[in-house]
Write a protein that holds these residues in place. Sequence first.
Motif, short mmCIF file in Angstrom:
data_model
loop_
_atom_site.label_atom_id
_atom_site.label_comp_id
_atom_site.label_asym_id
_atom_site.label_seq_id
_atom_site.Cartn_x
_atom_site.Cartn_y
_atom_site.Cartn_z
N LEU A 3 0.83 -1.20 0.00
CA LEU A 3 0.00 0.00 0.00
C LEU A 3 0.87 1.26 0.00
O LEU A 3 1.99 1.26 0.53
CB LEU A 3 -0.90 0.00 1.23
CG LEU A 3 -2.01 -1.04 1.23
CD1 LEU A 3 -2.64 -1.16 2.62
CD2 LEU A 3 -3.07 -0.69 0.19
N PRO A 4 0.38 2.36 -0.56
CA PRO A 4 1.16 3.60 -0.59
C PRO A 4 1.30 4.20 0.81
O PRO A 4 0.39 4.08 1.64
CB PRO A 4 0.34 4.51 -1.50
CG PRO A 4 -1.06 4.00 -1.38
CD PRO A 4 -0.94 2.51 -1.22
N GLN A 5 2.44 4.83 1.06
CA GLN A 5 2.63 5.56 2.30
C GLN A 5 2.15 6.99 2.05
O GLN A 5 2.73 7.73 1.26
CB GLN A 5 4.10 5.55 2.74
CG GLN A 5 4.33 6.23 4.08
CD GLN A 5 5.76 6.07 4.57
OE1 GLN A 5 6.46 5.13 4.20
NE2 GLN A 5 6.20 7.00 5.41
N ILE A 6 1.11 7.41 2.77
CA ILE A 6 0.45 8.69 2.51
C ILE A 6 0.57 9.58 3.73
O ILE A 6 0.01 9.26 4.79
CB ILE A 6 -1.04 8.47 2.16
CG1 ILE A 6 -1.18 7.50 0.98
CG2 ILE A 6 -1.72 9.81 1.84
CD1 ILE A 6 -2.62 7.06 0.71
N LEU A 40 -4.06 -1.26 6.19
CA LEU A 40 -4.53 -2.63 6.36
C LEU A 40 -4.23 -3.37 5.06
O LEU A 40 -4.98 -3.25 4.09
CB LEU A 40 -6.04 -2.64 6.65
CG LEU A 40 -6.53 -1.81 7.83
CD1 LEU A 40 -8.05 -1.89 7.95
CD2 LEU A 40 -5.87 -2.25 9.13
N PRO A 41 -3.14 -4.13 4.99
CA PRO A 41 -2.75 -4.79 3.74
C PRO A 41 -3.71 -5.88 3.28
O PRO A 41 -3.64 -6.33 2.14
CB PRO A 41 -1.36 -5.36 4.05
CG PRO A 41 -0.90 -4.64 5.27
CD PRO A 41 -2.13 -4.31 6.04
N VAL A 46 -1.77 -4.92 10.65
CA VAL A 46 -2.08 -3.50 10.62
C VAL A 46 -0.77 -2.73 10.79
O VAL A 46 0.15 -3.19 11.47
CB VAL A 46 -3.07 -3.13 11.75
CG1 VAL A 46 -2.51 -3.46 13.12
CG2 VAL A 46 -3.45 -1.66 11.69
N LEU A 47 -0.67 -1.59 10.13
CA LEU A 47 0.51 -0.72 10.24
C LEU A 47 0.02 0.69 10.53
O LEU A 47 -0.79 1.24 9.79
CB LEU A 47 1.32 -0.74 8.94
CG LEU A 47 2.47 0.28 8.84
CD1 LEU A 47 3.55 -0.03 9.87
CD2 LEU A 47 3.06 0.29 7.43
N ASP A 55 6.85 4.47 12.11
CA ASP A 55 6.03 3.31 12.43
C ASP A 55 5.78 3.27 13.94
O ASP A 55 6.71 3.13 14.73
CB ASP A 55 6.76 2.04 11.96
CG ASP A 55 5.95 0.76 12.20
OD1 ASP A 55 4.95 0.81 12.94
OD2 ASP A 55 6.35 -0.28 11.66
N ILE A 56 4.52 3.40 14.35
CA ILE A 56 4.17 3.40 15.77
C ILE A 56 3.27 2.21 16.12
O ILE A 56 2.66 2.19 17.19
CB ILE A 56 3.48 4.72 16.17
CG1 ILE A 56 2.23 4.98 15.31
CG2 ILE A 56 4.45 5.89 16.07
CD1 ILE A 56 1.39 6.15 15.79
N THR A 57 3.21 1.22 15.25
CA THR A 57 2.30 0.10 15.44
C THR A 57 2.48 -0.59 16.79
O THR A 57 1.50 -0.86 17.50
CB THR A 57 2.49 -0.93 14.32
OG1 THR A 57 2.47 -0.27 13.05
CG2 THR A 57 1.41 -1.98 14.35
N ALA A 58 3.73 -0.87 17.14
CA ALA A 58 3.99 -1.65 18.35
C ALA A 58 3.63 -0.91 19.63
O ALA A 58 3.49 -1.53 20.69
CB ALA A 58 5.47 -2.06 18.39
N ALA A 59 3.44 0.40 19.56
CA ALA A 59 3.08 1.17 20.75
C ALA A 59 1.63 0.91 21.17
O ALA A 59 1.27 1.17 22.32
CB ALA A 59 3.29 2.66 20.51
N TYR A 60 0.81 0.40 20.24
CA TYR A 60 -0.62 0.25 20.50
C TYR A 60 -1.08 -1.17 20.16
O TYR A 60 -1.80 -1.39 19.18
CB TYR A 60 -1.40 1.29 19.70
CG TYR A 60 -0.94 2.71 19.97
CD1 TYR A 60 -1.10 3.29 21.23
CD2 TYR A 60 -0.33 3.47 18.97
CE1 TYR A 60 -0.67 4.58 21.49
CE2 TYR A 60 0.08 4.77 19.22
CZ TYR A 60 -0.08 5.32 20.48
OH TYR A 60 0.34 6.60 20.73
N PRO A 61 -0.69 -2.15 20.96
CA PRO A 61 -1.01 -3.55 20.64
C PRO A 61 -2.50 -3.84 20.61
O PRO A 61 -2.94 -4.77 19.92
CB PRO A 61 -0.30 -4.33 21.74
CG PRO A 61 -0.10 -3.36 22.86
CD PRO A 61 0.12 -2.05 22.20
#
Length: 326
Positions: A3-6, A40-41, A46-47, A55-61
Amino acid sequence: MELPQIPPMLATPGSLPPARQDARWAYETKQDGQRAVVSLPGDGTVLLRARSGRDITAAYPELAALGTALGSTPAVLDGEVLALDAEGRADFQLLQSRMGLADSPGLAARRAARTPVHLVLFDLLHLGDRSLLPLSYTRRRGRLEELGLSGPAWSTPGAVVGHGAEALRATREHGLEGLVCKRLDSVYEPGVRSRAWIKIRNLRTEDVVVGGWLPGRGRLGGLPGALLVGQRAAGSLRWVGGVGTGWSEAEREELAGLLRAAASDECPFDPVPAVAEARWVVPRLVGEVRYSTRTRDGMLRQPSWVRLRPDLTPEESSAYLPDGTA
């Protein structure tokens, strides 16, 4: 699918659109949290990326389950991560305990158990194999609502078309941060601070007592760069923050003279704040400040100077901390 990074579109500070244009705008509650672009690929993951692109994904499990919400359909969404207080309002101070933990997943998981977050979704940027950026706000918002994204830690709050004055008044009455006005025909402009989105922050004003100052730098050498202000509580003057904006050049010069005349070797605040380079003054100057909200320990968030109150002594002013604060 890759997916594109926007980068997120940003709102410009302003005021309500003219009444004659009211029906051309949608109004959403302004949230006090961390902006997040959500990818959402379609593979169950989820990213989340912050406004900076980090990338802050791991901060919000607790948001990991969102990865399966659309099945195998890829999507990119725009939203805000919030921490809610006991009354269901966004509390940025609570959220701060959750931010910056993307590199510490174990600590993030422990914090999530104590202070869970909630993701509000307000725009849809990409769906399936198609970019929705060129579509109008109305069409993007319609497609977003059709997805029915509502779960244990995420939701899609409604938007109101027209009735901007009423919407703004409602945010004030409920103690919310403010309003975002979005033009119905606006396309999504990645990374742009656009006039098609206008943010209005609800600001409060209060009296404060000046107890010190910080010297300015560069062209402000010898002048105050910030004032250290306080309010009374339990018989003492409590520090509530530093105010560094809101003056004209003439007002800054006037304050410099008043501060020099009130200079003191003794800090008037109790307890003494840990502020490097602070210069103390006898606490006799009263001013009015504008601010967005308070932290739970009474500090003013985003304060700016409104005016000096030479008509008031500290005893005559309303410079008292609210009950239950600090």
